[in-house]
Scaffold this active site. Structure first.
Site, PDB file in Angstrom:
ATOM      1  N   SER A 155      18.628  -1.967  12.781  1.00  0.00           N
ATOM      2  CA  SER A 155      19.456  -3.125  11.986  1.00  0.00           C
ATOM      3  C   SER A 155      19.301  -3.102  10.599  1.00  0.00           C
ATOM      4  O   SER A 155      20.223  -3.507  10.060  1.00  0.00           O
ATOM      5  CB  SER A 155      19.336  -4.473  12.661  1.00  0.00           C
ATOM      6  OG  SER A 155      19.878  -4.324  13.835  1.00  0.00           O
ATOM      7  N   LYS A 158      22.269  -2.170   8.666  1.00  0.00           N
ATOM      8  CA  LYS A 158      23.278  -3.045   8.117  1.00  0.00           C
ATOM      9  C   LYS A 158      23.137  -3.567   6.817  1.00  0.00           C
ATOM     10  O   LYS A 158      24.198  -4.024   6.273  1.00  0.00           O
ATOM     11  CB  LYS A 158      22.913  -4.260   9.013  1.00  0.00           C
ATOM     12  CG  LYS A 158      23.229  -4.243  10.424  1.00  0.00           C
ATOM     13  CD  LYS A 158      23.207  -5.627  11.179  1.00  0.00           C
ATOM     14  CE  LYS A 158      23.748  -5.571  12.683  1.00  0.00           C
ATOM     15  NZ  LYS A 158      22.719  -4.983  13.649  1.00  0.00           N
ATOM     16  N   SER A 213      21.649 -10.627  12.808  1.00  0.00           N
ATOM     17  CA  SER A 213      21.881  -9.165  13.146  1.00  0.00           C
ATOM     18  C   SER A 213      22.917  -8.989  14.039  1.00  0.00           C
ATOM     19  O   SER A 213      22.616  -8.160  14.949  1.00  0.00           O
ATOM     20  CB  SER A 213      20.754  -8.741  13.342  1.00  0.00           C
ATOM     21  OG  SER A 213      20.429  -7.005  13.130  1.00  0.00           O
TER      22      SER A 213
END
Length: 479
Positions: A155, A158, A213
């Protein structure tokens, strides 16, 4: 599986109140204002490099300056400078040859640091496959370990998603979620809890992305951006523009996917670029927030929308039973998947220095190990800053505007720059991956590079690699 660790009991930590350091960007692009729960959305900013005079210690910095200049030019000749494209599964050991974007030593496997008198030794017991410690403002790489090793990012990808998509929608824009928005979310994904047929503001969705997340929030924002495929295309284009040549995007949320890779170096580029945006800084530093829940109707009363609290899964920001809040921490993003293991990029400020640290996949599988190793590297970096000679540099985006060198300023050490860029007996510097623009011959590329070196030697041109973080937040001490 991409389920992130669930935060433990809430701590008495404030929710992202920010204070700032003065920006030094040119007035036309200077970012001001205080991040918080209200305010306008970030806008795209082109060419955020400031115009400053040449560094005093030009001989020491010439290697890194020229390296950055050559790598920017490499975008004109991808066939000559391209690093290999990601393929296959991650190996147990780093490749013998990796990208040299930012400096030749960054492409060498193993730990890279210039230890000298007065420079503290690196922490013992570091187990991460890859890590990097950089000065967030100057771009100097203070130390690294397999900085360009292409690994699954989880993640932390991101950050690239946010840096790409966040400026496109006003934070108060509202969106009603339809079933198609949530299609294709991977099994076991971390979720913030978005419900079909409910309406959310863009501000709500970004809180879901950064704090929890939430892959569901990522997919909704991707749908607003034209769909997952379009968003992946946009992210890849932005990565290429940032000279993040180790990155190949397959999913916008960082969910494990074949041929999806990034590196500690590239993740640091994404964080540094994202931190130029006020809203990005606000979201990545928020510890906890209220998030809209389901709409309910009790009896014959009016429909009511419940809220619930979400807490940032970044342990150095929110803390837990095993990890204390790191002094001066201000974001950025964590991740954890089956293939990637634990990954993390953090930014912290202390004594006027702002550092970025990225850690990927510690082999030691203790609870919060990625945060423990990050904290150790932050501690080392703050002690070493100003004492250690850099081993590389974070390159500027391809659209960065070079600044003219003042008349009479000393020129770069061309001989030292050439040796530091290519290395004795080595091949030319690797540049960004060639994904667009066709190919050009190696001779053309080398001719351009040689011409640039002559220009540098004449003192007529200087690539300014200082990219300040405008209005960077400092954490207030807890009461």
């Amino acid at each position: 599986m991409t389920q992130l660790h669930t935060p433990k009991a809430s701590r008495n930590q404030e929710t992202g109140r920010l204070s700032f350091m003065s920006p030094v960007s040119p007035p036309a692009i200077r970012l001001r204002g205080r991040g918080g729960a209200r305010g306008g959305t970030s806008q795209p900013v082109a060419g955020t490099f400031s115009i400053v005079s040449a560094p005093k210690k030009i001989a020491q910095r010439s290697l890194l300056i020229t390296s950055a200049a050559l790598l920017t030019v490499s975008g004109l000749a991808p066939s000559a400078f391209a690093a290999p494209k990601p393929s296959g599964s991650p190996t147990a050991a780093p490749p013998a040859r990796m990208s040299q974007v930012g400096g030749a030593r960054l492409g060498v496997p193993g730990t890279q640091v210039n230890l000298a008198t007065g420079v503290p030794v690196l922490p013992k017991g570091l187990t991460a496959r890859s890590w990097i410690v950089t000065d967030a403002e100057s771009g100097d790489v203070l130390a690294s370990h397999n900085a360009h090793w292409r690994l699954p990012p989880a993640s932390t990808l991101k950050m690239l998603f946010a840096d790409t998509v966040l400026p496109r929608f006003p934070r108060d824009q509202r969106h009603q979620v339809v079933p198609a928005d949530l299609a294709g979310i991977g099994a076991g994904s971390s979720m913030v809890g978005i419900k079909e047929n409910e309406t959310y503001t863009v501000h709500d969705l970004w809180l879901g992305v950064f704090l929890r997340s939430g892959n569901d929030a990522v997919h909704v924002l991707s749908a607003m951006n034209g769909g997952v495929a379009q968003t992946v295309k946009d992210m890849q284009a932005h990565a290429d523009a940032l000279q993040a040549g180790d990155t190949h995007v397959v999913s916008p949320d960082g969910y494990d996917a074949p041929r999806q890779y990034s590196s500690a170096y590239d993740l640091t580029l994404f964080a540094r670029s994202g931190l130029q945006k006020k809203d990005f800084r606000e979201y990545c530093s928020t510890v906890r927030a209220k998030f809209p829940g389901a709409t309910t109707r009790k009896g014959k009363g009016r429909p009511t929308r419940e809220t619930f609290e979400i807490q940032n899964t970044n342990r150095l920001l929110s803390g837990d039973a095993d990890t204390s809040v790191y002094p001066g921490i201000a974001g950025v993003k964590n991740g954890n998947t089956t293939n990637a293991g634990a990954t993390f990029t953090g930014v912290a400020e202390r004594g006027g220095k702002v550092l970025l640290v990225t850690v990927m996949n510690p082999e030691k599988h203790e609870h919060d190990e990625v945060y423990k190793e990050t904290a150790q590297l932050f501690d080392w970096g703050f002690k070493a800053a100003g004492k250690v000679k850099p081993v590389g540099v974070l390159v500027p985006p391809l659209n960065a505007t070079p600044s003219a060198q003042p008349s009479g300023a000393p020129g770069a050490d061309v001989t030292g720059a050439q040796q530091g860029t290519a290395g004795a007996g080595s091949e030319p510097v690797k540049g960004t991956t060639a994904r667009s623009g066709g190919s050009r011959g190696a001779g053309t590329a080398l001719a351009i590079a040689a011409g640039l070196l002559v220009l540098l030697g004449g003192g007529a041109f200087l690539v300014n690699r200082r990219w300040p973080l405008p209005d960077l937040m400092r954490r207030r001490p807890r009461p």
